[in-house]
Design a protein around this motif. Structure first.
Motif, PDB file in Angstrom:
ATOM      1  N   TYR A  29      34.733  46.200  40.870  1.00 57.49           N
ATOM      2  CA  TYR A  29      34.709  46.006  39.420  1.00 57.49           C
ATOM      3  C   TYR A  29      33.825  44.806  39.091  1.00 57.49           C
ATOM      4  CZ  TYR A  29      36.186  44.624  34.755  1.00 57.49           C
ATOM      5  OH  TYR A  29      36.192  44.248  33.437  1.00 57.49           O
ATOM      6  N   HIS A  30      32.871  45.000  38.160  1.00 55.17           N
ATOM      7  CA  HIS A  30      31.976  43.924  37.740  1.00 55.17           C
ATOM      8  C   HIS A  30      31.768  43.994  36.228  1.00 55.17           C
ATOM      9  CE1 HIS A  30      29.062  47.234  37.885  1.00 55.17           C
ATOM     10  NE2 HIS A  30      29.483  47.435  39.125  1.00 55.17           N
ATOM     11  N   GLY A  31      32.889  44.208  35.520  1.00 54.62           N
ATOM     12  CA  GLY A  31      32.830  44.363  34.070  1.00 54.62           C
ATOM     13  C   GLY A  31      32.973  43.058  33.312  1.00 54.62           C
ATOM     14  N   SER A  32      33.334  43.187  32.031  1.00 47.87           N
ATOM     15  CA  SER A  32      33.380  42.041  31.129  1.00 47.87           C
ATOM     16  C   SER A  32      34.518  41.070  31.430  1.00 47.87           C
ATOM     17  CB  SER A  32      33.478  42.518  29.681  1.00 47.87           C
ATOM     18  OG  SER A  32      34.633  43.310  29.508  1.00 47.87           O
ATOM     19  N   LEU A  33      35.559  41.519  32.122  1.00 45.29           N
ATOM     20  CA  LEU A  33      36.648  40.604  32.506  1.00 45.29           C
ATOM     21  C   LEU A  33      36.269  39.913  33.815  1.00 45.29           C
ATOM     22  CD1 LEU A  33      39.706  42.922  31.741  1.00 45.29           C
ATOM     23  CD2 LEU A  33      38.812  41.051  30.335  1.00 45.29           C
ATOM     24  N   THR A  34      35.489  38.861  33.698  1.00 53.46           N
ATOM     25  CA  THR A  34      34.941  38.211  34.901  1.00 53.46           C
ATOM     26  C   THR A  34      36.020  37.670  35.828  1.00 53.46           C
ATOM     27  OG1 THR A  34      34.657  36.150  33.676  1.00 53.46           O
ATOM     28  CG2 THR A  34      32.756  37.621  33.798  1.00 53.46           C
ATOM     29  N   GLN A  35      37.171  37.266  35.275  1.00 49.92           N
ATOM     30  CA  GLN A  35      38.252  36.756  36.116  1.00 49.92           C
ATOM     31  C   GLN A  35      38.855  37.858  36.987  1.00 49.92           C
ATOM     32  OE1 GLN A  35      38.360  37.087  32.833  1.00 49.92           O
ATOM     33  NE2 GLN A  35      40.339  37.872  32.162  1.00 49.92           N
ATOM     34  N   ALA A  36      38.570  39.128  36.680  1.00 48.48           N
ATOM     35  CA  ALA A  36      39.127  40.241  37.454  1.00 48.48           C
ATOM     36  C   ALA A  36      38.098  40.875  38.383  1.00 48.48           C
ATOM     37  CB  ALA A  36      39.700  41.299  36.504  1.00 48.48           C
ATOM     38  N   HIS A  37      36.908  40.313  38.482  1.00 50.05           N
ATOM     39  CA  HIS A  37      35.900  40.893  39.376  1.00 50.05           C
ATOM     40  C   HIS A  37      36.462  40.985  40.796  1.00 50.05           C
ATOM     41  CE1 HIS A  37      32.043  40.011  36.850  1.00 50.05           C
ATOM     42  NE2 HIS A  37      32.898  40.803  36.245  1.00 50.05           N
ATOM     43  N   GLY A  38      36.185  42.097  41.455  1.00 54.00           N
ATOM     44  CA  GLY A  38      36.667  42.279  42.817  1.00 54.00           C
ATOM     45  C   GLY A  38      36.755  43.752  43.162  1.00 54.00           C
ATOM     46  N   THR A  39      37.408  44.053  44.272  1.00 54.76           N
ATOM     47  CA  THR A  39      37.551  45.441  44.708  1.00 54.76           C
ATOM     48  C   THR A  39      38.981  45.914  44.468  1.00 54.76           C
ATOM     49  OG1 THR A  39      38.011  44.744  46.972  1.00 54.76           O
ATOM     50  CG2 THR A  39      35.725  45.300  46.447  1.00 54.76           C
ATOM     51  N   TYR A  40      39.081  47.146  43.985  1.00 59.30           N
ATOM     52  CA  TYR A  40      40.364  47.728  43.619  1.00 59.30           C
ATOM     53  C   TYR A  40      40.366  49.215  43.961  1.00 59.30           C
ATOM     54  CZ  TYR A  40      40.523  43.480  40.822  1.00 59.30           C
ATOM     55  OH  TYR A  40      40.497  42.180  40.429  1.00 59.30           O
ATOM     56  N   TRP A  41      41.524  49.828  43.779  1.00 53.26           N
ATOM     57  CA  TRP A  41      41.675  51.270  43.924  1.00 53.26           C
ATOM     58  C   TRP A  41      41.725  51.892  42.528  1.00 53.26           C
ATOM     59  CZ3 TRP A  41      41.036  52.982  48.666  1.00 53.26           C
ATOM     60  CH2 TRP A  41      41.372  52.163  49.743  1.00 53.26           C
TER      61      TRP A  41
END
Length: 182
Positions: free
Chosen positions: A119-131
């Motif tokens: 994930y590399h969207g507008s919520l920069t604090q949540a950037h990372g890999t997810y399912w």
């Protein structure tokens, strides 16, 4: 006794559609899918007609052969709402199928459920890999192509924990990893 048939044998025998049945079904299908008074104005695309024609012909022939098309409804057209609903159902089924297979844009097919994504969207604090834990399709009645949104989660043990929801496709990079079992 020689003319008596066993029920199982009768079910196995049959005959293909006749040219007359195909012609009648084709006429009925065109009648259902054109604007009243304008035979050249189709209410659905040629693609849809091609897709449904074999099933329509089959249903037509089955109705004729079983006697289900008796005289009670002769001259009474099927109402437009019923026809529109049938094609809307078909469109929904097709859109869901295209979404599931990612064929609406093969060059930019989105991830599937339980695929790992970055994930590399507008919520920069949540950037990372997810399912990917859910995919939502929102229909566009004009283009008939769904807009997809994704819900992403992390796994804590075997429990999916939601992290980001309603994510646009452009905010994700699918990775070549899928969750096989929880």
């Amino acid at each position: 006794m020689e003319s008596t048939r066993i029920a199982e044998q009768a079910e196995e025998t049959g005959a293909p559609l006749t040219a007359a049945e195909e012609e009648q079904a084709g006429y009925a299908l065109r009648e259902l899918t054109t604007k009243p008074g304008d035979a050249d104005a189709a209410l659905v695309s040629r693609e849809w007609l091609t897709l449904v024609q074999p099933f329509f012909e089959l249903g037509w022939a089955m109705g004729v052969r079983t006697g289900s098309t008796g005289f009670a409804m002769v001259g009474v057209p099927v109402d437009g709402a019923t026809v529109a609903h049938a094609f809307a159902q078909l469109n929904g089924e097709r859109a869901a199928d295209l979404l599931a297979r990612g064929l609406e844009d093969p060059q930019n097919a989105g991830p599937s459920i339980w695929q790992r994504v970055r994930y590399h969207g507008s919520l920069t604090q949540a950037h990372g890999t997810y399912w990917v834990s859910a995919i939502h399709a929102h229909g566009d009645p004009v283009s008939m192509v769904p807009t997809r949104r994704y819900d992403l989660c992390e796994l804590q043990g075997e429990t999916p924990v939601p992290v980001v929801s309603n994510v646009r496709r452009v905010s994700l990079t699918p990775l070549g990893e899928w969750l096989t079992a929880l």
